[in-house]
Design an enzyme around this catalytic site. Structure first.
Site, PDB file in Angstrom:
ATOM      1  N   HIS A  33       0.849  -1.140  -0.038  1.00  0.00           N
ATOM      2  CA  HIS A  33      -0.146   0.047  -0.291  1.00  0.00           C
ATOM      3  C   HIS A  33       0.762   1.097   0.087  1.00  0.00           C
ATOM      4  CE1 HIS A  33      -2.713   3.069   2.384  1.00  0.00           C
ATOM      5  NE2 HIS A  33      -3.462   2.772   1.122  1.00  0.00           N
ATOM      6  N   GLU A  60       1.360  -0.712  -5.188  1.00  0.00           N
ATOM      7  CA  GLU A  60       0.420   0.422  -5.366  1.00  0.00           C
ATOM      8  C   GLU A  60       0.803   1.583  -6.060  1.00  0.00           C
ATOM      9  OE1 GLU A  60      -3.954   1.813  -3.582  1.00  0.00           O
ATOM     10  OE2 GLU A  60      -2.168   2.175  -2.404  1.00  0.00           O
ATOM     11  N   ASP A  62      -0.973   5.189  -6.603  1.00  0.00           N
ATOM     12  CA  ASP A  62      -2.108   6.434  -6.801  1.00  0.00           C
ATOM     13  C   ASP A  62      -1.754   7.500  -7.761  1.00  0.00           C
ATOM     14  OD1 ASP A  62      -3.894   5.102  -4.990  1.00  0.00           O
ATOM     15  OD2 ASP A  62      -2.534   5.923  -3.277  1.00  0.00           O
ATOM     16  N   HIS A  75      -0.745  10.127  -3.359  1.00  0.00           N
ATOM     17  CA  HIS A  75      -2.106   9.392  -2.704  1.00  0.00           C
ATOM     18  C   HIS A  75      -3.332  10.216  -3.304  1.00  0.00           C
ATOM     19  CE1 HIS A  75      -4.830   7.500  -0.262  1.00  0.00           C
ATOM     20  NE2 HIS A  75      -5.262   8.628   0.298  1.00  0.00           N
ATOM     21  N   GLU A 166      -4.122   3.040  -9.233  1.00  0.00           N
ATOM     22  CA  GLU A 166      -5.558   3.651  -9.033  1.00  0.00           C
ATOM     23  C   GLU A 166      -5.843   5.117  -9.938  1.00  0.00           C
ATOM     24  OE1 GLU A 166      -8.469   5.435  -5.511  1.00  0.00           O
ATOM     25  OE2 GLU A 166      -6.407   4.381  -4.819  1.00  0.00           O
TER      26      GLU A 166
END
Length: 324
Positions: A33, A60, A62, A75, A166
């Site tokens: 994460h 991950e 973002d 983020h 994401e």
């Protein structure tokens, strides 16, 4: 060579296990994460390198657009809770007193120092026992730069660690005259991420946007619908028409505790009946809430709750748990 470079080389040697050459989506996966964010400032190249060395299955990213349309790994759409932007560019805040990634060019963003997450109103570090705020020399970077890092480390180590990007706040970007999704999909295609076999999972909270990615833009990637609200839990059948998995808050999997034994909601079973994988967020060893230990949290959700993977700030602990 600076101290950070030496530190990273040490980490790569120390954490190097048997290379992961394949990732089987029928097994439980560990998603780093924001990288190994329990140990280094989130979404920095150093945190991603550490996560890779720890053998996470996926790392991950973002993604938010810069003023000149470069997807930045950060983020959310704000800068002032992870950088020194308020000091360097005090005049660039908007009427809400926040500083937005989209108001800065990539070259400007690269001048900022990245730090451990803090509250921009109080200046206090969010997780007080993590990497000290305002220490080190960490920078923002682009999505392309991170893919090059991960693919390069895969090449040099013989591993096959995937990416888990994401699409952040697509409606905000559209209101700003930007089209984040198409830019991200083009980069993914350019780097060989096109189908479910290409070790990339694409996620988004915006259901309409994720559906558009599948149906209108005809992406063949593995898609995960992130879930925030309780209302969204009632839409699993709709999600299954375009997504391959869901990413709920881990507390949405838990029900009540009876005689020290956790009971679970029907979420995981309902999702599995529809063919959806379940990857809850966020497992933190320094923010346990209902659990007495991190191992209890991992066992409760990954084993007893039968989720298919987890987003965690501490990928080494989750990897070690599953290896056992």
């Amino acid at each position: 060579m600076n101290s950070i470079s030496v530190f990273l080389i040490y980490l790569l040697l120390f954490f190097f296990h048997q290379p992961k050459t394949t990732v089987n989506m029928n097994t439980k996966i560990v998603i780093a994460h924001r990288g190994a964010s329990g140990y280094l400032p989130e979404h920095t190249m150093e945190a991603k390198s550490m996560a890779h060395a720890m053998n996470a299955d996926y790392i991950e990213q973002d993604l938010v657009l810069s003023k000149d349309d470069i997807p930045i790994v950060i983020h959310d759409i704000y800068l002032d809770d992870v950088t020194d932007v308020a000091t360097k560019f005090p005049e660039r805040k908007r009427k809400d007193n926040r500083f937005y990634v989209i108001d800065f060019t990539f070259d400007e963003l690269k001048t900022l120092q990245v730090t451990e997450r803090f509250n921009p109103k109080t200046g206090k570090q969010v997780y007080k026992n993590r990497f000290p705020k305002a220490k080190g020399n960490f920078k923002l970077h682009s999505f392309q730069e991170e893919i090059e890092l991960i693919q390069g480390l895969n090449k040099s180590t013989g591993k096959n660690i995937g990416i888990y990007p994401e699409i952040k706040e697509p409606s905000f970007h559209k209101n700003e005259g930007k089209n984040l999704t198409e830019i991200v999909l083009k980069i993914l295609t350019d780097f060989g991420y096109k189908t479910k076999n290409d070790n990339c999972i694409l996620q988004c909270f915006d259901a309409k946007e994720l559906e558009r990615i599948r149906k209108k833009l005809q992406s063949e990637l593995f898609l995960v619908q992130l879930i925030e609200s309780e209302e969204a839990l009632q839409q699993l059948k709709y999600f299954a028409t375009y997504a391959d998995g869901i990413g709920p808050w881990y507390k949405q999997v838990l029900d009540t505790k009876i005689d020290d034994t956790w009971q679970f909601t029907s979420l995981v079973a309902d999702a599995h009946k529809l063919g959806l994988k379940v990857h809850p967020f966020t497992f933190r060893a320094d923010s346990l809430d209902e659990f007495s230990t991190f191992e209890e949290m991992l066992k409760t959700l990954l084993i007893d709750g039968n989720v298919d993977g987890c987003f965690t700030d501490f990928p080494d602990l989750a990897v070690d748990f599953l290896d056992k």
